[in-house]
Design a protein around this motif. Structure first.
Motif, PDB file in Angstrom:
ATOM      1  N   ALA A  28       6.025 127.363  75.880  1.00 45.29           N
ATOM      2  CA  ALA A  28       5.823 128.659  75.222  1.00 45.29           C
ATOM      3  C   ALA A  28       6.651 129.751  75.878  1.00 45.29           C
ATOM      4  O   ALA A  28       7.286 130.562  75.188  1.00 45.29           O
ATOM      5  CB  ALA A  28       4.339 129.028  75.248  1.00 45.29           C
ATOM      6  N   LEU A  29       6.669 129.794  77.208  1.00 50.14           N
ATOM      7  CA  LEU A  29       7.457 130.826  77.899  1.00 50.14           C
ATOM      8  C   LEU A  29       8.956 130.659  77.622  1.00 50.14           C
ATOM      9  O   LEU A  29       9.671 131.643  77.453  1.00 50.14           O
ATOM     10  CB  LEU A  29       7.194 130.789  79.398  1.00 50.14           C
ATOM     11  N   VAL A  31      10.311 129.241  74.953  1.00 53.83           N
ATOM     12  CA  VAL A  31      10.556 129.614  73.551  1.00 53.83           C
ATOM     13  C   VAL A  31      10.516 131.130  73.394  1.00 53.83           C
ATOM     14  O   VAL A  31      11.315 131.701  72.646  1.00 53.83           O
ATOM     15  CB  VAL A  31       9.532 128.916  72.623  1.00 53.83           C
ATOM     16  N   LEU A  32       9.638 131.812  74.115  1.00 52.63           N
ATOM     17  CA  LEU A  32       9.586 133.274  74.046  1.00 52.63           C
ATOM     18  C   LEU A  32      10.784 133.918  74.740  1.00 52.63           C
ATOM     19  O   LEU A  32      11.187 135.026  74.376  1.00 52.63           O
ATOM     20  CB  LEU A  32       8.290 133.788  74.670  1.00 52.63           C
ATOM     21  N   PRO A  35      14.248 134.359  72.149  1.00 56.09           N
ATOM     22  CA  PRO A  35      14.504 135.552  71.331  1.00 56.09           C
ATOM     23  C   PRO A  35      14.872 136.770  72.169  1.00 56.09           C
ATOM     24  O   PRO A  35      15.725 137.568  71.772  1.00 56.09           O
ATOM     25  CB  PRO A  35      13.188 135.787  70.588  1.00 56.09           C
ATOM     26  N   LEU A  36      14.253 136.904  73.322  1.00 54.07           N
ATOM     27  CA  LEU A  36      14.599 138.004  74.225  1.00 54.07           C
ATOM     28  C   LEU A  36      16.067 137.897  74.623  1.00 54.07           C
ATOM     29  O   LEU A  36      16.792 138.893  74.638  1.00 54.07           O
ATOM     30  CB  LEU A  36      13.700 137.968  75.456  1.00 54.07           C
TER      31      LEU A  36
END
Length: 163
Positions: A28-29, A31-32, A35-36
């Motif tokens: 999750a981290l 994948v997040l 976009p950043l």
């Protein structure tokens, strides 16, 4: 002729369970972080930069992104088994930090912060993996490490290891 299926007991046990929470958090981290990184890479730098320097920095960012990808794969593999709490935290936070650092280098914004994030993640992962007794799989390298530890352990009066 009868064919017998071979199974590995550890792998067979893992097939029935869900992914450990640390693995899910790592995924999750990461994948997040993507976009950043995409948003940061989309902006143009504030000052004009020599095109040759841009090519060199972006090539370095690609190499560092490859390191982050390798770290992600290694951490996903390692988090398949229980690890100490601080090591799990490092294994979860290290690859996303490295990915954000590589993306920061690609975007040419604040190279100092990008390098700090990248190297902080890298050195934390190295420290955790090198001090983790379960980081190496059973194989020739692990047996070599074990035998070198046995040679350096203090011996008792009977000649046996102190363990």
């Amino acid at each position: 002729m009868r064919v017998q299926a071979m199974t590995i007991p550890a792998a067979a046990g893992r097939a029935t369970r869900g992914a450990p929470p640390a693995r899910l958090m790592l995924a999750a981290l990461t994948v997040l972080a993507l976009p950043l990184a995409w948003v940061a890479a989309g902006r143009s730098p504030a000052a004009a930069i020599d095109p040759d320097l841009v090519r060199v920095i972006r090539f370095m960012a690609l190499i560092k992104g490859g390191f982050a990808l390798a770290a992600l794969a290694g951490c996903l593999w390692r988090l398949g088994r229980p690890a100490a709490a601080w090591r799990s935290l490092v294994y979860v936070a290290g690859p996303p930090l490295m990915a954000v650092g590589a993306a920061g280098l690609w975007s040419l914004h604040d190279a100092g912060s990008a390098a700090l994030a990248l190297h902080l993640g890298l050195f934390a992962l190295l420290a955790a993996a090198l001090t983790d007794p379960d980081a190496l799989p059973d194989g020739p390298l692990r047996h070599a490490v074990r035998s070198s530890r046995r040679r350096t352990e203090p011996r008792s009066a009977s000649g046996r290891s102190a363990r």
